[in-house]
Scaffold this motif. Structure first.
Motif, PDB file in Angstrom:
ATOM      1  N   ASP A 113      37.342  39.982  41.466  1.00 28.60           N
ATOM      2  CA  ASP A 113      38.590  39.212  41.526  1.00 28.60           C
ATOM      3  C   ASP A 113      39.210  39.046  40.142  1.00 28.60           C
ATOM      4  O   ASP A 113      40.428  39.179  39.975  1.00 28.60           O
ATOM      5  CB  ASP A 113      38.358  37.850  42.172  1.00 28.60           C
ATOM      6  N   GLN A 114      38.387  38.772  39.143  1.00 35.63           N
ATOM      7  CA  GLN A 114      38.896  38.606  37.782  1.00 35.63           C
ATOM      8  C   GLN A 114      39.368  39.934  37.194  1.00 35.63           C
ATOM      9  O   GLN A 114      40.372  39.978  36.483  1.00 35.63           O
ATOM     10  CB  GLN A 114      37.823  37.967  36.892  1.00 35.63           C
ATOM     11  N   VAL A 115      38.660  41.010  37.484  1.00 34.72           N
ATOM     12  CA  VAL A 115      39.085  42.336  37.027  1.00 34.72           C
ATOM     13  C   VAL A 115      40.475  42.637  37.562  1.00 34.72           C
ATOM     14  O   VAL A 115      41.364  43.086  36.834  1.00 34.72           O
ATOM     15  CB  VAL A 115      38.064  43.421  37.459  1.00 34.72           C
ATOM     16  N   LYS A 116      40.701  42.377  38.849  1.00 40.40           N
ATOM     17  CA  LYS A 116      42.010  42.628  39.462  1.00 40.40           C
ATOM     18  C   LYS A 116      43.111  41.771  38.829  1.00 40.40           C
ATOM     19  O   LYS A 116      44.262  42.203  38.744  1.00 40.40           O
ATOM     20  CB  LYS A 116      41.955  42.361  40.972  1.00 40.40           C
ATOM     21  N   GLN A 117      42.770  40.566  38.403  1.00 37.22           N
ATOM     22  CA  GLN A 117      43.762  39.664  37.827  1.00 37.22           C
ATOM     23  C   GLN A 117      44.022  39.908  36.344  1.00 37.22           C
ATOM     24  O   GLN A 117      45.156  39.790  35.891  1.00 37.22           O
ATOM     25  CB  GLN A 117      43.304  38.200  37.998  1.00 37.22           C
ATOM     26  N   HIS A 139      45.518  41.067  44.069  1.00 39.71           N
ATOM     27  CA  HIS A 139      45.794  40.702  45.460  1.00 39.71           C
ATOM     28  C   HIS A 139      45.459  39.262  45.797  1.00 39.71           C
ATOM     29  O   HIS A 139      45.596  38.852  46.926  1.00 39.71           O
ATOM     30  CB  HIS A 139      45.021  41.626  46.402  1.00 39.71           C
ATOM     31  N   ALA A 140      44.965  38.475  44.846  1.00 39.14           N
ATOM     32  CA  ALA A 140      44.602  37.088  45.108  1.00 39.14           C
ATOM     33  C   ALA A 140      45.110  36.227  43.967  1.00 39.14           C
ATOM     34  O   ALA A 140      45.156  36.666  42.829  1.00 39.14           O
ATOM     35  CB  ALA A 140      43.081  36.946  45.237  1.00 39.14           C
ATOM     36  N   PRO A 141      45.507  34.980  44.249  1.00 35.83           N
ATOM     37  CA  PRO A 141      45.907  34.083  43.165  1.00 35.83           C
ATOM     38  C   PRO A 141      44.778  33.959  42.143  1.00 35.83           C
ATOM     39  O   PRO A 141      43.598  33.996  42.499  1.00 35.83           O
ATOM     40  CB  PRO A 141      46.156  32.748  43.877  1.00 35.83           C
TER      41      PRO A 141
END
Length: 151
Positions: A113-117, A139-141
């Motif tokens: 999730d952090q990589v994506k953000q 894809h996620a806040p």
């Protein structure tokens, strides 16, 4: 050895897994992200990833450090492809080891999730019909899972 790699070559999942093996760890969790054939109702023929490699690696290392501290895992690795990828290719791989499974599962989710953000990685999709398009990799806040993981 860096725990984060950004490379045009296919990801060597066996080498990454082997680098994580530790006798004191019984939990291993992995996430593999593959190029899929559709996105938002459009047929995808492939995609290109571009990255600011130095920043992506340093930020990825920070993310893994956070996961170690936050979840008590023993170690983790992250590999992300750049360049042209075909449908079915592995685009990203996250592996986590810990003494127990719960920490490994939670840390693996946190890292992807952090990589994506946070990583400066951009994706351009090529469609079977129509033009190509740069699309967001997130894809996620940013703090959606931060609340779920707080003690």
């Amino acid at each position: 050895m860096s725990r984060v790699t950004i490379a045009a070559q296919p990801i060597d999942t066996n080498a990454l897994r082997k680098a994580l093996q530790q006798p004191g760890c019984g939990g291993f969790c992995v996430f593999e992200g593959w190029v899929r054939e559709t996105n938002e109702g459009r047929e995808v023929s492939g995609l290109d990833y571009e990255a600011y490699n130095e920043l992506a690696i340093s930020e990825g290392e920070r993310i893994i450090d956070e996961a170690v501290q936050r979840f008590g895992i023993a170690d983790a690795r992250c590999a992300h492809r750049v360049g042209s990828l075909a449908v079915g290719d592995t685009a990203v791989w996250i592996g986590v080891v810990s003494p127990h499974r719960d920490e490994a599962f939670r840390a693996c989710r946190y890292i992807i999730d952090q990589v994506k953000q946070r990583l400066p990685i951009w994706k351009k999709e090529h469609y079977l019909v129509g033009e190509s398009s740069w699309v967001a990799c997130a894809h996620a806040p940013a703090d959606e899972h931060d609340h779920a993981h707080q003690g």
